[in-house]
Design a protein around this motif. Structure first.
Motif, PDB file in Angstrom:
ATOM      1  N   MET A 166       0.787  -1.354  -0.080  1.00 32.16           N
ATOM      2  CA  MET A 166      -0.037   0.147  -0.115  1.00 32.16           C
ATOM      3  C   MET A 166       0.698   1.244  -0.118  1.00 32.16           C
ATOM      4  O   MET A 166       0.414   2.051  -0.733  1.00 32.16           O
ATOM      5  N   MET A 167       2.010   1.118   0.846  1.00 29.84           N
ATOM      6  CA  MET A 167       2.879   2.357   0.773  1.00 29.84           C
ATOM      7  C   MET A 167       3.606   2.667  -0.634  1.00 29.84           C
ATOM      8  O   MET A 167       3.535   3.636  -1.037  1.00 29.84           O
ATOM      9  N   ASN A 177       3.014   6.047  -2.917  1.00 27.44           N
ATOM     10  CA  ASN A 177       4.171   6.935  -3.494  1.00 27.44           C
ATOM     11  C   ASN A 177       4.314   7.041  -4.881  1.00 27.44           C
ATOM     12  O   ASN A 177       4.602   7.881  -5.447  1.00 27.44           O
ATOM     13  N   LYS A 178       3.505   5.821  -5.589  1.00 25.10           N
ATOM     14  CA  LYS A 178       3.575   6.195  -7.083  1.00 25.10           C
ATOM     15  C   LYS A 178       2.554   7.023  -7.521  1.00 25.10           C
ATOM     16  O   LYS A 178       2.439   8.070  -8.299  1.00 25.10           O
ATOM     17  N   ILE A 179       1.396   7.162  -6.735  1.00 22.79           N
ATOM     18  CA  ILE A 179       0.302   8.103  -7.088  1.00 22.79           C
ATOM     19  C   ILE A 179       0.543   9.564  -6.676  1.00 22.79           C
ATOM     20  O   ILE A 179       0.252  10.445  -7.669  1.00 22.79           O
ATOM     21  N   PRO A 233       3.331  11.357  -6.879  1.00 20.29           N
ATOM     22  CA  PRO A 233       4.041  12.241  -8.071  1.00 20.29           C
ATOM     23  C   PRO A 233       3.389  12.339  -9.192  1.00 20.29           C
ATOM     24  O   PRO A 233       3.403  13.547  -9.713  1.00 20.29           O
ATOM     25  N   LYS A 234       2.463  11.647  -9.753  1.00 26.76           N
ATOM     26  CA  LYS A 234       1.483  11.778 -10.814  1.00 26.76           C
ATOM     27  C   LYS A 234       0.562  12.893 -10.447  1.00 26.76           C
ATOM     28  O   LYS A 234       0.242  13.872 -11.007  1.00 26.76           O
ATOM     29  N   LYS A 235       0.006  13.082  -9.315  1.00 24.49           N
ATOM     30  CA  LYS A 235      -0.673  14.155  -8.811  1.00 24.49           C
ATOM     31  C   LYS A 235      -0.215  15.535  -8.978  1.00 24.49           C
ATOM     32  O   LYS A 235      -0.563  16.480  -9.438  1.00 24.49           O
ATOM     33  N   GLU A 236       0.964  15.638  -8.642  1.00 20.94           N
ATOM     34  CA  GLU A 236       2.046  16.828  -8.626  1.00 20.94           C
ATOM     35  C   GLU A 236       2.260  17.318 -10.047  1.00 20.94           C
ATOM     36  O   GLU A 236       2.024  18.458 -10.472  1.00 20.94           O
ATOM     37  N   GLN A 237       2.341  16.186 -10.806  1.00 22.28           N
ATOM     38  CA  GLN A 237       2.403  16.486 -12.046  1.00 22.28           C
ATOM     39  C   GLN A 237       1.125  17.125 -12.996  1.00 22.28           C
ATOM     40  O   GLN A 237       1.222  17.944 -13.789  1.00 22.28           O
ATOM     41  N   ASP A 238       0.162  16.681 -12.467  1.00 24.48           N
ATOM     42  CA  ASP A 238      -1.147  17.034 -13.211  1.00 24.48           C
ATOM     43  C   ASP A 238      -1.318  18.489 -12.823  1.00 24.48           C
ATOM     44  O   ASP A 238      -1.824  19.410 -13.593  1.00 24.48           O
TER      45      ASP A 238
END
Length: 299
Positions: free
Chosen positions: A267-268, A272-274, A276-281
């Motif tokens: 889960m951790m 951690n993968k999700i 960075p994606k939100k920050e890019q969006d």
């Protein structure tokens, strides 16, 4: 020798003649080196009363015997007076510690003054010595206490340094002992783990799966522990739980805890993968230009 009370001659030792009733021996002069000890009490610069013993060695000059006999009647009193005068002029200029250190300077000053004064009377000063310096008893006791306190301070410093060295050495020994102890425990656990791996491999080869092998090993260690506790008759250790099912329950709990920890780890990783994606969006979102449009309309 005197004749009718008037000086006639100086006679040396040996056979000498004189006229009876006319000539007479006026006196005899000692040509040997004599010593006079003078004790003077005076005060130092730091207001400490001290007694000094000055020894004066003097003699009559053979060529000036006439002056020594007729010019000076009490030479000892004359020398004592000069010694008192010089010492009481020199010592008040010095502190008590300096008096002890510079006693030779005091003796030289006494000799110089006496030579200048006594040469006129036919005497020569051979030497002067300050043979004793005796402060007041209370001052001596205070000096002894100061000296004792200073020595005790030095002893305390050496003892503290020795204690520090012992503490440092003990700490280093304990650190080395703990390091070796930890290394031994690590080696022990490493060998235990290696033994468990080998045991599981051997059991897998005879058709026993990993879970069954682990259960068998746990049960075996459980009974080995019970045997070790029972071997010591004086032991007051109790193993709880000590039922045969305790090994299986322990194994199940371990497997459940490992599984739960693995799930938490997965889960951790996903989280951690999700992130960075939100920050890019957020970085890709267009900027708000409503303020610029309003400004253009006003123009």
């Amino acid at each position: 020798m005197e004749r009718f009370g008037k000086f006639l001659s100086i006679r040396q030792s040996g056979l000498q003649l004189k006229i009876p009733l006319i000539d007479r021996i006026a006196g005899r002069v000692n040509l040997k080196i004599q010593q006079l000890d003078v004790i003077i009490e005076t005060k130092t610069k730091d207001n400490v009363f001290v007694k000094l013993k000055v020894s004066v060695q003097f003699m009559v000059v053979k060529e000036t015997v006439y002056d020594a006999f007729y010019k000076l009647e009490y030479p000892h009193d004359q020398i004592t007076s000069y010694v008192f005068d010089v010492v009481r002029a020199e010592v008040p200029k010095l502190k008590l510690d300096d008096v002890f250190e510079r006693k030779d300077d005091i003796a030289v000053a006494v000799k110089r003054e006496l030579n200048e004064a006594m040469t006129t009377y036919g005497y020569t000063i051979i030497n002067t010595l300050v043979t004793d310096i005796d402060p007041d008893i209370q001052v001596k006791n205070a000096m002894n206490r100061i000296n004792a306190a200073d020595r005790e301070k030095t002893v305390a410093e050496f003892e503290a340094e020795a204690s520090r060295i012992r503490i440092v050495a003990k700490a280093k020994a304990e650190a080395e002992s703990k390091r070796l102890q930890g290394q031994g425990i690590a080696d022990q656990r490493r060998e235990i783990a290696r033994g468990l791996v080998e045991s599981v491999d051997v059991l897998n080869r005879v058709g026993i799966n990993s879970q069954e092998a682990s259960a068998l090993i746990v049960v075996t260690q459980h009974y080995d522990t019970l045997q070790a506790i029972g071997a010591d008759t004086n032991s007051n250790l109790i193993l709880l739980p000590n039922s045969p099912q305790a090994g299986s329950e322990m194994l199940n709990n371990m497997v459940a805890s490992f599984s739960a920890s693995n799930q938490v780890g997965e889960m951790m990783k996903k989280k951690n993968k999700i992130s960075p994606k939100k920050e890019q969006d957020k970085l890709k979102e267009p900027e708000d230009t409503s303020d610029e449009n309003d400004e253009n309309n006003e123009i």
